[in-house]
Design an enzyme around this catalytic site. Structure first.
Site, PDB file in Angstrom:
ATOM      1  N   LYS A 193       0.794  -1.292   0.020  1.00 36.37           N
ATOM      2  CA  LYS A 193       0.037  -0.014   0.192  1.00 36.37           C
ATOM      3  C   LYS A 193       1.051   1.373   0.091  1.00 36.37           C
ATOM      4  O   LYS A 193       1.679   1.339   0.715  1.00 36.37           O
ATOM      5  CB  LYS A 193      -0.576   0.135   1.245  1.00 36.37           C
ATOM      6  CG  LYS A 193      -2.263   0.342   1.292  1.00 36.37           C
ATOM      7  CD  LYS A 193      -2.907   0.208   2.558  1.00 36.37           C
ATOM      8  CE  LYS A 193      -4.235   0.846   2.521  1.00 36.37           C
ATOM      9  NZ  LYS A 193      -4.830   0.953   3.958  1.00 36.37           N
TER      10      LYS A 193
HETATM   11  C1  E4P Z   1      -8.155   1.686   3.876  1.00 37.45           C
HETATM   12  O1  E4P Z   1      -7.512   0.738   3.775  1.00 37.45           O
HETATM   13  C2  E4P Z   1      -7.936   2.388   5.305  1.00 37.45           C
HETATM   14  O2  E4P Z   1      -7.166   1.429   6.299  1.00 37.45           O
HETATM   15  C3  E4P Z   1      -9.188   2.866   6.078  1.00 37.45           C
HETATM   16  O3  E4P Z   1     -10.530   2.423   5.501  1.00 37.45           O
HETATM   17  C4  E4P Z   1      -9.205   4.262   6.749  1.00 37.45           C
HETATM   18  O4  E4P Z   1     -10.550   4.424   7.159  1.00 37.45           O
HETATM   19  P1  E4P Z   1     -10.837   5.460   8.501  1.00 37.45           P
HETATM   20  O5  E4P Z   1     -11.106   6.598   7.911  1.00 37.45           O
HETATM   21  O6  E4P Z   1     -11.809   4.894   9.026  1.00 37.45           O
HETATM   22  O7  E4P Z   1      -9.441   5.712   9.346  1.00 37.45           O
END
Ligand code: E4P
Length: 217
Positions: free
Chosen positions: A83
Site C-alpha cells: 500500500k
Molecule cells: C483503508 O485501507 C484504510 O485503512 C481505512 O479504510 C481508513 O479508514 P478510516 O477513515 O476509518 O481511518
C-alpha cells in the site's frame, strides 16, 4: 463485491473469518500501531488466517525508499499487496513496483483525478476514503461513482476498493454502484447480517414451535 476487513487485530480477523466470507484484509500504520506488535510477525499471522490479498502500507515518502520497503513487504508472503499513499512519489513507486509484478494498493485517494493517476501508474487497486469525505460534508459515494465510470470508460483493470467505511449504508451503496472491493471495520462487518425483525421473527417462531400440539412441555 469482495469483502475485506479493515483491521490489524487478529482476534477480529479470526472471528470474521469464521463466517467464511472475508476475501482479504487492509491494514494501515494507525491500525498496526494499535496492536503493539512487530509488523512482519503480525502480517505473517494475518496471512495464515486469511488466504487473500493483505494490504501492508509503506511509511517512506520518497519513491526509491518506498520501492525498497515495498519489495521487502512483498517478500513476506505471496498475498501481500503493498500500500502506498497517493502522492507524486507514491505514483512513481507504484509504476516501478507494478512493472516488477508487485500488486499495489494506492491509498488516501480523495479525488477522481487522483484515481485516474493511480490507474495510469498501474495500481492493482485504489482506495478512495469515503467516510473521511463525508466527514468534511463532501459525498464519498459520488467519488466512487466517478471513479468507476472513468475506469470503465478506459478499460482500466485497477479495482476500486471502497475504504473508510463507517456504516452498512456505505456497504449497500458500494455494492449498488458496483465497487469491486469494500473494506470495513469489524463493527460494521458484524452489522451486515443484523436486522431486528430477523431476531424478533425467530424468537416468535421458536416460541410458537414450543406451543405445538403434542410438544413435550
Ligand atoms: C483503508 O485501507 C484504510 O485503512 C481505512 O479504510 C481508513 O479508514 P478510516 O477513515 O476509518 O481511518
Amino acid at each position: 463485491m469482495k469483502l475485506y476487513l479493515d483491521t490489524g487485530n487478529v482476534d477480529e480477523i479470526r472471528k470474521a473469518a469464521s463466517y467464511g466470507m472475508i476475501d482479504g484484509i487492509t491494514t494501515n500504520p494507525s491500525l498496526v500501531s494499535k496492536e503493539g506488535r512487530e509488523f512482519k510477525d503480525l502480517l505473517l499471522e494475518i496471512c495464515q488466517i486469511i488466504d487473500g490479498p493483505i494490504s501492508a502500507e509503506v511509511v517512506s515518502v520518497e519513491s526509491e525508499a518506498m520501492v525498497k520497503e515495498g519489495r521487502e513487504l512483498a517478500k513476506i508472503h505471496k498475498n501481500i499487496v503493498v500500500k502506498v499513499p497517493l502522492i507524486p512519489e507514491g505514483l512513481k513507486a507504484t509504476k516501478q513496483m507494478a512493472s516488477d509484478g508487485i500488486r499495489v494498493n494506492v491509498t488516501l485517494c480523495f479525488s477522481a483525478t487522483q484515481a485516474l493517476m493511480a490507474a495510469k501508474a498501474g495500481a492493482w487497486c485504489v482506495s478512495p476514503f469515503i467516510g473521511r469525505l463525508d466527514d468534511i460534508s463532501s459525498d464519498g459515494m459520488d467519488l466512487i461513482e466517478q471513479i468507476l465510470t472513468i475506469y470503465e470508460n478506459y478499460d482500466f483493470s485497477t479495482q476500486v476498493l471502497v475504504a473508510s467505511v463507517r456504516h452498512i449504508q456505505h456497504v449497500t451503496d458500494a455494492a449498488l454502484l458496483g465497487g469491486h472491493i469494500c473494506t470495513m471495520p469489524y463493527s460494521v462487518f458484524q452489522q451486515l447480517v443484523k436486522h431486528p425483525l430477523t431476531d424478533s421473527g425467530l424468537s416468535k417462531f421458536l416460541a410458537d414451535w414450543e406451543t405445538r400440539k403434542g410438544s413435550k412441555k
